[in-house]
Design a protein around this motif. Structure first.
Motif, short mmCIF file in Angstrom:
data_model
loop_
_atom_site.label_atom_id
_atom_site.label_comp_id
_atom_site.label_asym_id
_atom_site.label_seq_id
_atom_site.Cartn_x
_atom_site.Cartn_y
_atom_site.Cartn_z
N UNK A 194 -5.31 -18.57 21.38
CA UNK A 194 -5.85 -19.79 21.96
C UNK A 194 -5.40 -21.02 21.18
N UNK A 195 -6.00 -22.15 21.53
CA UNK A 195 -5.64 -23.44 20.95
C UNK A 195 -6.73 -23.92 20.00
N UNK A 196 -6.34 -24.50 18.88
CA UNK A 196 -7.30 -25.03 17.92
C UNK A 196 -6.92 -26.45 17.51
N UNK A 197 -7.86 -27.39 17.65
CA UNK A 197 -7.68 -28.69 17.01
C UNK A 197 -7.93 -28.54 15.53
N UNK A 198 -7.22 -29.29 14.73
CA UNK A 198 -7.42 -29.29 13.29
C UNK A 198 -7.79 -30.69 12.84
N UNK A 199 -9.04 -30.87 12.43
CA UNK A 199 -9.48 -32.15 11.87
C UNK A 199 -9.32 -32.17 10.36
N UNK A 200 -9.09 -31.01 9.79
CA UNK A 200 -8.73 -30.88 8.38
C UNK A 200 -7.71 -29.75 8.29
N UNK A 201 -6.99 -29.72 7.20
CA UNK A 201 -5.90 -28.76 7.05
C UNK A 201 -6.31 -27.58 6.18
N UNK A 202 -5.74 -26.40 6.46
CA UNK A 202 -5.94 -25.27 5.54
C UNK A 202 -5.48 -25.67 4.14
N UNK A 203 -6.13 -25.16 3.10
CA UNK A 203 -5.80 -25.59 1.73
C UNK A 203 -4.31 -25.50 1.39
N UNK A 204 -3.63 -24.41 1.80
CA UNK A 204 -2.23 -24.28 1.42
C UNK A 204 -1.34 -25.28 2.14
N UNK A 205 -1.76 -25.72 3.33
CA UNK A 205 -0.99 -26.74 4.05
C UNK A 205 -1.31 -28.12 3.48
N UNK A 206 -2.56 -28.37 3.16
CA UNK A 206 -2.93 -29.64 2.53
C UNK A 206 -2.16 -29.84 1.23
N UNK A 207 -1.98 -28.77 0.49
CA UNK A 207 -1.22 -28.86 -0.76
C UNK A 207 0.21 -29.32 -0.49
N UNK A 208 0.81 -28.80 0.59
CA UNK A 208 2.16 -29.21 0.96
C UNK A 208 2.17 -30.70 1.33
N UNK A 209 1.20 -31.13 2.13
CA UNK A 209 1.14 -32.52 2.58
C UNK A 209 0.98 -33.46 1.40
N UNK A 210 0.12 -33.10 0.46
CA UNK A 210 -0.06 -33.94 -0.73
C UNK A 210 1.21 -34.01 -1.55
#
Length: 212
Positions: free
Chosen positions: A185-201
């Motif tokens: 199914x489809x999921x909106x993400x209002x926050x990122x999984x920790x490992x992805x947030x680490x990449x973004x930072x």
């Protein structure tokens, strides 16, 4: 670089001394990075995609993940490889479609969309003639998705489509891979999984941008 109305399609090349990382768009623009993933085994195919929207400051605005499963008759290696290639192509198209929808619904009207798949970018987004030209090979793409993408691009906004090396698209790739393990199914993400947030930072730090 090909330009058609408000749509620009181009390929991002690495400069001689350029750091291979995500780059923020110019002020007033937002960027959505999208990627697709696919696994195929024992007659079961899982197609997934992920994407994230950021503004010119590198601020994460919205994200998404999507996963679908299907079955097929698996009786030879050639068909298996063909089905996998088609599934990956569909995953990339899903990423582009959902990336555009996410951005429009968020209120973005000046958008850069980055993908690693040149076929998805050029075939799906080189409107309107590409649909007719490429329909000679309809087995390679889901033309319903292509039509939806083209309709989105006809709306009143500016869209630049860029094909990038995966090094410029790490966060979206990580989301697409994560989607393979999520519920269908489809999921909106209002926050990122920790490992992805680490990449973004890390990407924001490399580009001297601020992430909130």
């Amino acid at each position: 670089m090909k330009k058609s109305g408000a749509l620009v399609i181009g390929k991002k090349r690495r400069g001689e001394n350029e750091v291979m990382t995500w780059k923020a768009p110019e002020e007033g623009w937002c960027k959505v990075n999208v990627d697709g993933a696919c696994t195929t085994s024992c007659g079961v195919q899982v197609v997934a995609c992920g994407g994230l929207l950021r503004n010119h400051q590198g601020t994460f605005l919205q994200g998404f993940m999507m996963k679908t499963c299907s079955t097929f008759e698996c009786n030879n290696c050639t068909r298996h490889a063909t089905n996998h290639a088609r599934g990956l192509g569909d995953a990339q198209l899903w990423g582009c479609l959902l990336g555009l929808k996410t951005s429009w619904d968020f209120g973005v009207r000046k958008l850069v969309i980055e993908t690693t798949d040149p076929t998805a970018a050029i075939v799906a987004m080189n409107h309107p003639g590409s649909l007719e030209e490429s329909s000679k090979r309809p087995q390679e793409r889901d033309w319903t998705m292509v039509s939806e993408i083209q309709q989105l691009l006809e709306r009143s906004w500016e869209v630049r489509v860029t094909v990038v090396n995966r090094d410029f698209n790490v966060a979206a790739h990580a989301l697409a891979q994560a989607a393979l393990s999520c519920a269908s199914g489809f999921q909106w993400l209002h926050s990122l999984p920790p490992h992805v947030l680490e990449v973004v930072l890390r990407e924001a730090s490399s580009g001297n941008k601020k992430v909130r």
